[in-house]
Design an enzyme around this catalytic site. Sequence first.
Site, PDB file in Angstrom:
ATOM      1  N   ASN A  14      -7.911 -14.408 -15.554  1.00 14.25           N
ATOM      2  CA  ASN A  14      -6.644 -15.081 -15.311  1.00 14.25           C
ATOM      3  C   ASN A  14      -6.964 -16.498 -14.849  1.00 14.25           C
ATOM      4  OD1 ASN A  14      -4.172 -15.977 -14.417  1.00 14.25           O
ATOM      5  ND2 ASN A  14      -3.761 -14.220 -13.089  1.00 14.25           N
ATOM      6  N   LYS A  21      -9.313 -15.992 -11.683  1.00 15.30           N
ATOM      7  CA  LYS A  21      -9.490 -14.646 -11.131  1.00 15.30           C
ATOM      8  C   LYS A  21     -10.037 -13.752 -12.226  1.00 15.30           C
ATOM      9  CE  LYS A  21      -5.557 -15.099  -8.052  1.00 15.30           C
ATOM     10  NZ  LYS A  21      -4.113 -14.989  -8.083  1.00 15.30           N
ATOM     11  N   ARG A  95      -5.105 -13.415 -19.466  1.00 11.27           N
ATOM     12  CA  ARG A  95      -3.682 -13.542 -19.156  1.00 11.27           C
ATOM     13  C   ARG A  95      -3.252 -14.953 -19.545  1.00 11.27           C
ATOM     14  NH1 ARG A  95      -0.707 -14.978 -13.717  1.00 11.27           N
ATOM     15  NH2 ARG A  95       1.397 -14.393 -14.312  1.00 11.27           N
ATOM     16  N   HIS A 184       6.206 -12.639 -15.831  1.00  5.31           N
ATOM     17  CA  HIS A 184       5.766 -11.391 -15.173  1.00  5.31           C
ATOM     18  C   HIS A 184       5.967 -10.194 -16.098  1.00  5.31           C
ATOM     19  CE1 HIS A 184       6.792 -13.106 -10.888  1.00  5.31           C
ATOM     20  NE2 HIS A 184       5.549 -13.412 -11.241  1.00  5.31           N
ATOM     21  N   ARG A 245       9.158 -21.076  -4.212  1.00  6.31           N
ATOM     22  CA  ARG A 245      10.085 -21.543  -5.259  1.00  6.31           C
ATOM     23  C   ARG A 245      11.528 -21.205  -4.888  1.00  6.31           C
ATOM     24  NH1 ARG A 245       7.076 -18.749 -10.255  1.00  6.31           N
ATOM     25  NH2 ARG A 245       5.362 -18.337  -8.828  1.00  6.31           N
ATOM     26  N   ASP A 286       4.514 -16.560   3.209  1.00  5.31           N
ATOM     27  CA  ASP A 286       4.017 -15.192   3.211  1.00  5.31           C
ATOM     28  C   ASP A 286       5.038 -14.292   3.903  1.00  5.31           C
ATOM     29  OD1 ASP A 286       0.975 -13.725   3.118  1.00  5.31           O
ATOM     30  OD2 ASP A 286       2.530 -12.803   4.378  1.00  5.31           O
ATOM     31  N   GLU A 388      -1.455  -5.555 -13.020  1.00  7.90           N
ATOM     32  CA  GLU A 388      -1.420  -6.383 -14.229  1.00  7.90           C
ATOM     33  C   GLU A 388      -2.779  -6.418 -14.932  1.00  7.90           C
ATOM     34  OE1 GLU A 388       0.787  -9.252 -11.650  1.00  7.90           O
ATOM     35  OE2 GLU A 388       1.481 -10.026 -13.573  1.00  7.90           O
TER      36      GLU A 388
HETATM   37  P1  ADP Z   1       1.172 -12.508  -6.248  1.00  8.00           P
HETATM   38  O1  ADP Z   1       2.496 -12.889  -6.794  1.00  8.00           O
HETATM   39  O2  ADP Z   1       0.331 -13.671  -5.807  1.00  8.00           O
HETATM   40  O3  ADP Z   1       0.406 -11.485  -7.071  1.00  8.00           O
HETATM   41  P2  ADP Z   1       1.516 -10.344  -4.346  1.00  8.00           P
HETATM   42  O4  ADP Z   1       2.126  -9.372  -5.278  1.00  8.00           O
HETATM   43  O5  ADP Z   1       0.177 -10.031  -3.778  1.00  8.00           O
HETATM   44  O6  ADP Z   1       1.532 -11.822  -4.871  1.00  8.00           O
HETATM   45  O7  ADP Z   1       2.532 -10.501  -3.126  1.00  8.00           O
HETATM   46  C1  ADP Z   1       2.309 -11.382  -2.084  1.00  8.00           C
HETATM   47  C2  ADP Z   1       3.417 -11.175  -1.036  1.00  8.00           C
HETATM   48  O8  ADP Z   1       3.422  -9.793  -0.678  1.00  8.00           O
HETATM   49  C3  ADP Z   1       3.199 -11.964   0.224  1.00  8.00           C
HETATM   50  O9  ADP Z   1       4.447 -12.510   0.629  1.00  8.00           O
HETATM   51  C4  ADP Z   1       2.741 -10.927   1.221  1.00  8.00           C
HETATM   52  O10 ADP Z   1       3.180 -11.202   2.511  1.00  8.00           O
HETATM   53  C5  ADP Z   1       3.376  -9.674   0.719  1.00  8.00           C
HETATM   54  N1  ADP Z   1       2.542  -8.531   1.058  1.00  8.00           N
HETATM   55  C6  ADP Z   1       1.365  -8.225   0.533  1.00  8.00           C
HETATM   56  N2  ADP Z   1       0.832  -7.141   1.127  1.00  8.00           N
HETATM   57  C7  ADP Z   1       1.697  -6.761   2.067  1.00  8.00           C
HETATM   58  C8  ADP Z   1       1.727  -5.723   3.035  1.00  8.00           C
HETATM   59  N3  ADP Z   1       0.741  -4.837   3.143  1.00  8.00           N
HETATM   60  N4  ADP Z   1       2.805  -5.655   3.838  1.00  8.00           N
HETATM   61  C9  ADP Z   1       3.813  -6.543   3.715  1.00  8.00           C
HETATM   62  N5  ADP Z   1       3.853  -7.550   2.825  1.00  8.00           N
HETATM   63  C10 ADP Z   1       2.806  -7.657   2.025  1.00  8.00           C
END
Ligand code: ADP
Length: 401
Positions: A14, A21, A95, A184, A245, A286, A388
Amino acid sequence: MTAATTSGPVLVINSGSSSLKYQLVTPGTGEVLASGTVERIGEPTGSVSHRSNGRRADSEQPIPDHGDALNVLRQQFDEHGPDLETAGIAAVGHRVVHGGPTFSDPVLIDDEVIQQIDDLSALAPLHNPAAVAGIKAARDRFSEVPHVAVFDTAFFATLPREAYTYAIPGELAEKYRIRRYGFHGTSHAYVSQQAADFLGRDYADLNQIVMHLGNGCSASAVRGGVAVEASMGLTPLQGLVMGTRSGDVDPGLHTFLHAELGLTFGQVDTLLNKQSGLKGLAGVNDFRELEALRQGGQDSAQLAFDVYVHRIKHYLGAYLALLGGLDVLVFTAGVGEHNPALRAAVLDGLSGLGMELDSAANEQRSGDIRVISSDSSKTSVLVVPTNEELAIARQTMELVA
Ligand code: ADP
């Protein structure tokens, strides 16, 4: 040299503009043999993190471009394993964010395909050039095996025209390929199929809504295994509130910001893509940090949470009306999989629409696919971990085999 086998693992790549990645995964079992990230490509010091055999190796070095990133990738396997020669990679799956109107399925990569992906760069200026750089570098270094492109937009190629058409002058839209594409898609396709399998139901018999809530967030409506709506549009900026976003705003906002603040289009783009969403509202992108602030009583964090939930409900209601009934609602990706409070807030007050949460099941922490609705809920509400990389590996193998 890397020996190619048709039963070996797939290297999934990716490529972003400044990061790459990768994951070496066995498509059949889903076993991850190694994974890693190469970050800060093009900056004075790049960083590398490689995971294999239960260990993680971190290092730093200059990584001027994607070609160097691929060299670093090979070096990681040489130093920390597994040995790529012995592993016998079957194929490399890439990807690619934007397939535009050109690609509705995974495709075997040749020079013409690379050119076509590059030609779509106007639609995804941040993503497609990076994908092209990654593909070229990877083909160079893994020249003995087939390379496959899997597109984030492909699952949404089935959107009906009334869903993908923006109400702007038709000729303009046609000439510049302006329409809703959705993103997605690999995740939406994977989790909706997983949900059907888990419930022991035929994919073709189910109306589903998928909420992919990660850093990027998107919703989709899937009728009988066919995508009929997607919240993201021409770009991945439209739709739900995301980490940084904005999702939907009044299109007039651009003109307003230009007229009032003198912002250029580039500045507005940065504002809406990088400084908005949860970050714009509460200062953090986050969700875990947002939750900590919210629990601590910070009002802007509560507002961000409420706006995020409100937008999800907005799309849920719209898609419910489009589908005319809902069998399955799926939550997936980081926030969707791990945050019970968010799921409870989305489902609050929806029992009249046939969605009823089982609070204990919702609170339970698990990395497995699971039902979180009550027995009496008409709609089954599921948490489905997305994957994914595995989906890309499987689609790659399907094409290669
Ligand atoms: P990406 O779109 O980069 O693949 P992810 O699917 O990993 O992102 O999602 C990231 C979001 O998910 C972040 O906002 C993070 O805080 C939240 N998140 C990831 N793991 C946890 C967890 N164990 N508990 C709560 N929120 C989480």
